[in-house]
Design an enzyme around this catalytic site. Sequence first.
Site, PDB file in Angstrom:
ATOM      1  N   SER A 149     -12.671  21.581  -9.031  1.00 25.32           N
ATOM      2  CA  SER A 149     -12.064  20.556  -9.886  1.00 25.32           C
ATOM      3  C   SER A 149     -10.568  20.763 -10.126  1.00 25.32           C
ATOM      4  CB  SER A 149     -12.819  20.443 -11.204  1.00 25.32           C
ATOM      5  OG  SER A 149     -12.835  21.675 -11.883  1.00 25.32           O
ATOM      6  N   CYS A 155     -20.725  17.219 -10.280  1.00 20.23           N
ATOM      7  CA  CYS A 155     -20.256  18.603 -10.343  1.00 20.23           C
ATOM      8  C   CYS A 155     -18.765  18.670 -10.674  1.00 20.23           C
ATOM      9  CB  CYS A 155     -20.646  19.336  -9.074  1.00 20.23           C
ATOM     10  SG  CYS A 155     -20.728  21.120  -9.303  1.00 20.23           S
ATOM     11  N   HIS A 158     -25.839  17.989  -7.626  1.00 19.22           N
ATOM     12  CA  HIS A 158     -25.344  17.244  -6.460  1.00 19.22           C
ATOM     13  C   HIS A 158     -26.413  16.300  -5.895  1.00 19.22           C
ATOM     14  CE1 HIS A 158     -21.603  19.548  -5.720  1.00 19.22           C
ATOM     15  NE2 HIS A 158     -22.277  20.551  -6.226  1.00 19.22           N
ATOM     16  N   GLU A 181     -25.962  14.035  -3.952  1.00 15.30           N
ATOM     17  CA  GLU A 181     -25.572  13.702  -2.577  1.00 15.30           C
ATOM     18  C   GLU A 181     -26.102  14.728  -1.573  1.00 15.30           C
ATOM     19  OE1 GLU A 181     -23.708  14.891  -4.937  1.00 15.30           O
ATOM     20  OE2 GLU A 181     -22.127  16.226  -4.204  1.00 15.30           O
TER      21      GLU A 181
HETATM   22  N1  GLN Z   1     -17.336  25.149 -10.167  1.00 12.12           N
HETATM   23  C1  GLN Z   1     -16.628  24.027  -9.611  1.00 12.12           C
HETATM   24  C2  GLN Z   1     -15.561  23.518 -10.553  1.00 12.12           C
HETATM   25  O1  GLN Z   1     -15.659  23.710 -11.729  1.00 12.12           O
HETATM   26  C3  GLN Z   1     -17.577  22.890  -9.299  1.00 12.12           C
HETATM   27  C4  GLN Z   1     -18.532  23.279  -8.206  1.00 12.12           C
HETATM   28  C5  GLN Z   1     -19.052  22.133  -7.417  1.00 12.12           C
HETATM   29  O2  GLN Z   1     -18.539  21.002  -7.456  1.00 12.12           O
HETATM   30  N2  GLN Z   1     -20.083  22.405  -6.657  1.00 12.12           N
HETATM   31  O3  GLN Z   1     -14.638  22.915 -10.103  1.00 12.12           O
END
Ligand code: GLN
Length: 203
Positions: A54, A84, A186, A188
């Site tokens: 992110s 996520c 997820h 997807e």
């Molecule tokens: N841990 C990641 C984050 O906080 C997210 C992980 C993911 O999208 N699978 O950005």
Amino acid sequence: MRVAVVAVQGDVEEHEWALKRAGEELGEDVKVVWARYPEDLEGVDAVVLPGGESTTIGRLLERHGLVKPLLELSESEVPFLGTCAGMVLMAREVVPQAHPGTEVDVEQPLLGLMDVRVVRNAFGRQRESFEVDLEIEGLEGGEFRAVFIRAPAVDEILSDDVRVLAEYGDHAVAVEQDHLLATAFHPELTDDPRLHAYFLEKA
Ligand code: GLN
């Protein structure tokens, strides 16, 4: 229907595939646009923010000039799905509280669309990746196989407009607020189009 998947980093192709599958299921012609720059977002009916990292996605959104057009689309109530890392980006607040060894950047840029507080890496090191069957409100046909990968989770709901669709442990892992939908897992990555279909029905 034109659906933009924000394509600066993360699992874009998996969402494209899941959206097309869900479209078939609904008898809806879904055209997926990989959105890298503002012009890619013109005239779209829905937006997906994929999983990934992110902080990286947030910084690239800024660099590619995508923040303003995304905020405008949300303002016009175009449906958004964040999975996520996408959930992290959609949150109004993010807690850097993470388990030892999974510290995250506090200064990450956020879109801040949803009235939720999200904890990054909420399940810690030992549970970096796991799968569980979840009951999800709004999805008929039984439990949904949820894949969690270094997943965030909602630890606080900041307004009455937010509806919790699924919980795991102490946390909300699927939430909805008007045109906004976010999952810590997820959808997807599994062969089950129901969550994407639920999302497309909002568009
Ligand atoms: N841990 C990641 C984050 O906080 C997210 C992980 C993911 O999208 N699978 O950005």
